[in-house]
Design a protein around this motif. Structure first.
Motif, PDB file in Angstrom:
ATOM      1  N   PHE A 270       0.784  -1.234   0.000  1.00  0.00           N
ATOM      2  CA  PHE A 270       0.000   0.000   0.000  1.00  0.00           C
ATOM      3  C   PHE A 270       0.820   1.289   0.000  1.00  0.00           C
ATOM      4  CE2 PHE A 270      -3.399  -2.722   2.267  1.00  0.00           C
ATOM      5  CZ  PHE A 270      -3.714  -3.343   1.072  1.00  0.00           C
ATOM      6  N   PRO A 271       2.023   1.329   0.561  1.00  0.00           N
ATOM      7  CA  PRO A 271       2.814   2.556   0.416  1.00  0.00           C
ATOM      8  C   PRO A 271       3.312   2.787  -1.014  1.00  0.00           C
ATOM      9  CG  PRO A 271       3.525   1.295   2.327  1.00  0.00           C
ATOM     10  CD  PRO A 271       2.636   0.407   1.520  1.00  0.00           C
ATOM     11  N   ARG A 272       3.208   1.774  -1.856  1.00  0.00           N
ATOM     12  CA  ARG A 272       3.637   1.885  -3.248  1.00  0.00           C
ATOM     13  C   ARG A 272       2.399   1.966  -4.133  1.00  0.00           C
ATOM     14  NH1 ARG A 272       7.222  -1.891  -0.662  1.00  0.00           N
ATOM     15  NH2 ARG A 272       9.420  -1.315  -0.970  1.00  0.00           N
ATOM     16  N   ASN A 273       2.611   2.386  -5.389  1.00  0.00           N
ATOM     17  CA  ASN A 273       1.483   2.354  -6.327  1.00  0.00           C
ATOM     18  C   ASN A 273       1.776   1.334  -7.422  1.00  0.00           C
ATOM     19  OD1 ASN A 273       2.587   3.648  -8.826  1.00  0.00           O
ATOM     20  ND2 ASN A 273       2.950   5.340  -7.416  1.00  0.00           N
ATOM     21  N   PRO A 274       0.749   0.881  -8.145  1.00  0.00           N
ATOM     22  CA  PRO A 274       0.953  -0.188  -9.121  1.00  0.00           C
ATOM     23  C   PRO A 274       1.973   0.109 -10.204  1.00  0.00           C
ATOM     24  CG  PRO A 274      -1.371  -0.010  -8.584  1.00  0.00           C
ATOM     25  CD  PRO A 274      -0.690   1.156  -7.925  1.00  0.00           C
ATOM     26  N   ILE A 275       2.033   1.344 -10.701  1.00  0.00           N
ATOM     27  CA  ILE A 275       3.010   1.667 -11.752  1.00  0.00           C
ATOM     28  C   ILE A 275       4.428   1.528 -11.201  1.00  0.00           C
ATOM     29  CG2 ILE A 275       3.983   3.579 -13.085  1.00  0.00           C
ATOM     30  CD1 ILE A 275       1.650   2.423 -14.491  1.00  0.00           C
ATOM     31  N   GLN A 276       4.652   2.061 -10.024  1.00  0.00           N
ATOM     32  CA  GLN A 276       5.970   1.958  -9.400  1.00  0.00           C
ATOM     33  C   GLN A 276       6.359   0.494  -9.221  1.00  0.00           C
ATOM     34  OE1 GLN A 276       5.949   3.047  -5.286  1.00  0.00           O
ATOM     35  NE2 GLN A 276       8.166   3.370  -5.178  1.00  0.00           N
ATOM     36  N   LEU A 277       5.452  -0.307  -8.678  1.00  0.00           N
ATOM     37  CA  LEU A 277       5.736  -1.721  -8.468  1.00  0.00           C
ATOM     38  C   LEU A 277       5.943  -2.452  -9.791  1.00  0.00           C
ATOM     39  CD1 LEU A 277       3.326  -2.748  -5.574  1.00  0.00           C
ATOM     40  CD2 LEU A 277       5.805  -3.074  -5.624  1.00  0.00           C
ATOM     41  N   ALA A 278       5.159  -2.112 -10.785  1.00  0.00           N
ATOM     42  CA  ALA A 278       5.282  -2.783 -12.083  1.00  0.00           C
ATOM     43  C   ALA A 278       6.661  -2.548 -12.693  1.00  0.00           C
ATOM     44  CB  ALA A 278       4.186  -2.299 -13.035  1.00  0.00           C
ATOM     45  N   HIS A 279       7.159  -1.316 -12.623  1.00  0.00           N
ATOM     46  CA  HIS A 279       8.491  -1.050 -13.157  1.00  0.00           C
ATOM     47  C   HIS A 279       9.560  -1.818 -12.373  1.00  0.00           C
ATOM     48  CE1 HIS A 279       7.957   1.905 -16.343  1.00  0.00           C
ATOM     49  NE2 HIS A 279       7.046   2.528 -15.606  1.00  0.00           N
ATOM     50  N   GLN A 280       9.467  -1.816 -11.050  1.00  0.00           N
ATOM     51  CA  GLN A 280      10.461  -2.540 -10.245  1.00  0.00           C
ATOM     52  C   GLN A 280      10.427  -4.030 -10.548  1.00  0.00           C
ATOM     53  OE1 GLN A 280       9.037  -0.886  -6.446  1.00  0.00           O
ATOM     54  NE2 GLN A 280      11.115  -0.156  -6.088  1.00  0.00           N
ATOM     55  N   ALA A 281       9.225  -4.591 -10.610  1.00  0.00           N
ATOM     56  CA  ALA A 281       9.098  -6.026 -10.853  1.00  0.00           C
ATOM     57  C   ALA A 281       9.529  -6.395 -12.263  1.00  0.00           C
ATOM     58  CB  ALA A 281       7.657  -6.460 -10.609  1.00  0.00           C
ATOM     59  N   ASN A 282       9.192  -5.562 -13.236  1.00  0.00           N
ATOM     60  CA  ASN A 282       9.579  -5.836 -14.614  1.00  0.00           C
ATOM     61  C   ASN A 282      11.103  -5.830 -14.764  1.00  0.00           C
ATOM     62  OD1 ASN A 282       8.626  -6.059 -17.541  1.00  0.00           O
ATOM     63  ND2 ASN A 282       9.993  -4.301 -17.673  1.00  0.00           N
ATOM     64  N   ASP A 283      11.759  -4.853 -14.128  1.00  0.00           N
ATOM     65  CA  ASP A 283      13.219  -4.800 -14.187  1.00  0.00           C
ATOM     66  C   ASP A 283      13.852  -5.994 -13.481  1.00  0.00           C
ATOM     67  OD1 ASP A 283      13.095  -2.484 -15.627  1.00  0.00           O
ATOM     68  OD2 ASP A 283      13.672  -1.150 -13.984  1.00  0.00           O
ATOM     69  N   MET A 284      13.276  -6.400 -12.331  1.00  0.00           N
ATOM     70  CA  MET A 284      13.809  -7.567 -11.630  1.00  0.00           C
ATOM     71  C   MET A 284      13.657  -8.830 -12.482  1.00  0.00           C
ATOM     72  SD  MET A 284      15.351  -6.930  -8.834  1.00  0.00           S
ATOM     73  CE  MET A 284      15.609  -8.695  -8.764  1.00  0.00           C
ATOM     74  N   GLN A 285      12.544  -8.945 -13.182  1.00  0.00           N
ATOM     75  CA  GLN A 285      12.336 -10.109 -14.052  1.00  0.00           C
ATOM     76  C   GLN A 285      13.362 -10.134 -15.180  1.00  0.00           C
ATOM     77  OE1 GLN A 285      10.809 -12.787 -13.709  1.00  0.00           O
ATOM     78  NE2 GLN A 285       9.273 -13.274 -15.256  1.00  0.00           N
ATOM     79  N   LEU A 286      13.706  -8.959 -15.709  1.00  0.00           N
ATOM     80  CA  LEU A 286      14.746  -8.886 -16.735  1.00  0.00           C
ATOM     81  C   LEU A 286      16.099  -9.300 -16.166  1.00  0.00           C
ATOM     82  CD1 LEU A 286      13.868  -5.514 -18.511  1.00  0.00           C
ATOM     83  CD2 LEU A 286      13.851  -7.783 -19.569  1.00  0.00           C
TER      84      LEU A 286
ATOM     85  N   PRO B   7       7.419  -5.421 -24.302  1.00  0.00           N
ATOM     86  CA  PRO B   7       7.245  -6.780 -23.801  1.00  0.00           C
ATOM     87  C   PRO B   7       8.504  -7.278 -23.079  1.00  0.00           C
ATOM     88  CG  PRO B   7       6.565  -6.605 -26.101  1.00  0.00           C
ATOM     89  CD  PRO B   7       7.276  -5.335 -25.766  1.00  0.00           C
ATOM     90  N   ASN B   8       8.298  -7.937 -21.972  1.00  0.00           N
ATOM     91  CA  ASN B   8       9.415  -8.574 -21.270  1.00  0.00           C
ATOM     92  C   ASN B   8       9.678  -9.928 -21.927  1.00  0.00           C
ATOM     93  OD1 ASN B   8      10.983 -10.075 -19.262  1.00  0.00           O
ATOM     94  ND2 ASN B   8      10.467  -8.422 -17.851  1.00  0.00           N
ATOM     95  N   PRO B   9      10.903 -10.214 -22.355  1.00  0.00           N
ATOM     96  CA  PRO B   9      11.159 -11.492 -23.043  1.00  0.00           C
ATOM     97  C   PRO B   9      10.890 -12.712 -22.169  1.00  0.00           C
ATOM     98  CG  PRO B   9      13.217 -10.381 -22.497  1.00  0.00           C
ATOM     99  CD  PRO B   9      12.115  -9.392 -22.245  1.00  0.00           C
ATOM    100  N   TYR B  10      10.831 -12.511 -20.860  1.00  0.00           N
ATOM    101  CA  TYR B  10      10.575 -13.625 -19.939  1.00  0.00           C
ATOM    102  C   TYR B  10       9.136 -13.638 -19.446  1.00  0.00           C
ATOM    103  CZ  TYR B  10      15.623 -13.341 -20.028  1.00  0.00           C
ATOM    104  OH  TYR B  10      16.932 -13.283 -20.453  1.00  0.00           O
ATOM    105  N   GLY B  11       8.318 -12.748 -19.971  1.00  0.00           N
ATOM    106  CA  GLY B  11       6.943 -12.640 -19.531  1.00  0.00           C
ATOM    107  C   GLY B  11       6.845 -11.839 -18.242  1.00  0.00           C
ATOM    108  N   PRO B  12       5.640 -11.429 -17.879  1.00  0.00           N
ATOM    109  CA  PRO B  12       5.484 -10.694 -16.627  1.00  0.00           C
ATOM    110  C   PRO B  12       5.767 -11.596 -15.432  1.00  0.00           C
ATOM    111  CG  PRO B  12       3.337 -11.232 -17.557  1.00  0.00           C
ATOM    112  CD  PRO B  12       4.355 -11.616 -18.586  1.00  0.00           C
ATOM    113  N   PRO B  13       6.290 -11.053 -14.347  1.00  0.00           N
ATOM    114  CA  PRO B  13       6.578 -11.893 -13.184  1.00  0.00           C
ATOM    115  C   PRO B  13       5.295 -12.349 -12.507  1.00  0.00           C
ATOM    116  CG  PRO B  13       6.924  -9.594 -12.642  1.00  0.00           C
ATOM    117  CD  PRO B  13       6.647  -9.642 -14.116  1.00  0.00           C
TER     118      PRO B  13
END
Length: 326
Positions: free
Chosen positions: A60-76, A149-155
């Motif tokens: 909840f202290p984060r917002n979905p866009i912020q989390l999506a970018h962090q998670a997408n980069d971690m998946q890469l 698109p993430n080549p590994y798909g969304p996390p």
């Protein structure tokens, strides 16, 4: 059985991740403690062959866009080996420490997952981002901010849950459940799993498409003082009273809570007796710990997360992993 265990901070993340992999761990996770939850995993992503997971990032202290970018980069960085684990925390922490809203946490968390999926879908397909919810609204994604698109798909998205309402909601919308470490075999099988089955049925989902990952507190050796203090801390929180009540220990929760408000932490640990300790914590030798874990998660999961009140020796971890493998 796959075993994941914790990274405690960024300064030794690469060295510790390497040592844990050599000890047989299948992955590492971080928790929202004194350090950022993503930074150690960024470093650990340079160690091949390990799954990486936030367990958990407070949502909840984060917002979905912020989390999506962090998670997408971690998946890469992890080349498809990352799991985004999210949790609600408790009202006092979210409102008083983070200074953000905690109202209707189950509905808010379900919508958070929906918003994340909408962002990931927009990036994956190039389609329009148009998410309009009660708590979150995302209707703009220009090319400058679109990673494509993430080549590994969304996390995958896992949620930490303890209460039946959030557990059921997790089974409805998420890819997996992170079972909270303050728990027991009875609570897992009699409270958690029925809620999981209800959620899956309500959403028309199959059990094989949903992961359940128990986290179990581990205390190696004969000195369990740190584990008792940890149980006292958890037990003082009203949200965890249902676990105690399952075993007839519910009245201990307000007693621990009163002591916590007075800062009497040492006294709190002394109230955790041996029965409670051995019910909630996997204690003793590596073989005894492995036996406790196998008995607790039998028929539920082939992956566990080990919660260490303090770092255990990698040699002991190797013995635990070996015993679980047998």
């Amino acid at each position: 059985m796959k075993v994941m265990t914790a990274l405690f901070g960024p300064t030794d993340a690469i060295e510790r991740a390497t040592a844990l992999r050599e000890a047989g761990a299948s992955g590492v996770f971080t928790f929202e403690g004194p350090h950022d939850v993503f930074a150690p995993l960024t470093l650990a992503s340079t160690v091949p062959g390990l799954d990486l997971m936030t367990n958990v990032a407070i949502a909840f202290p984060r917002n979905p866009i912020q989390l999506a970018h962090q998670a997408n980069d971690m998946q890469l960085l992890a080349q498809g080996r990352f799991i985004l684990g999210l949790g609600t925390q408790v009202r006092a922490q979210v409102e008083k420490r983070y200074g953000t809203a905690f109202d209707r946490p189950v509905a808010r968390m379900k919508e958070m997952v929906g918003a994340l999926r909408a962002v990931f879908a927009a990036w994956s397909t190039g389609g329009r981002l148009d998410f309009r919810g009660e708590f979150y609204r995302h209707t703009l994604m220009t090319p400058t901010f679109d990673p494509g698109p993430n080549p590994y798909g969304p996390p995958p998205i896992y949620l930490g849950a303890l209460g039946p309402r959030l557990t059921r909601a997790t089974a409805e919308v998420a890819d997996g459940l992170l079972v909270m470490p303050f728990g027991s075999k009875r609570f897992l099988h009699e409270v958690t799993m029925p809620a999981v089955r209800d959620g899956l049925a309500a959403a028309g989902r199959r059990a094989e498409d949903f992961a359940v990952v128990p986290e179990i507190i581990v205390s190696v050796g004969d000195d369990h003082a740190a584990a008792r203090r940890l149980l006292a801390f958890y037990g003082s929180t009203p949200a965890y009273r249902p676990v105690l009540e399952t075993h007839g220990w519910g009245e201990l929760q307000p007693e621990l809570n009163a002591l916590s408000k007075q800062g009497r932490w040492q006294e709190m640990g002394a109230l955790i007796d041996d029965e409670m300790l051995h019910t909630i914590v996997a204690c003793g030798s590596p073989a005894q710990i492995a036996a406790h874990i196998r008995d607790r998660v039998d028929g539920v999961s082939d992956r566990v997360c080990l919660y260490q009140p303090g770092p255990i020796a990698t040699s002991a971890l190797a013995e635990i992993v070996d015993a679980l493998g047998r």
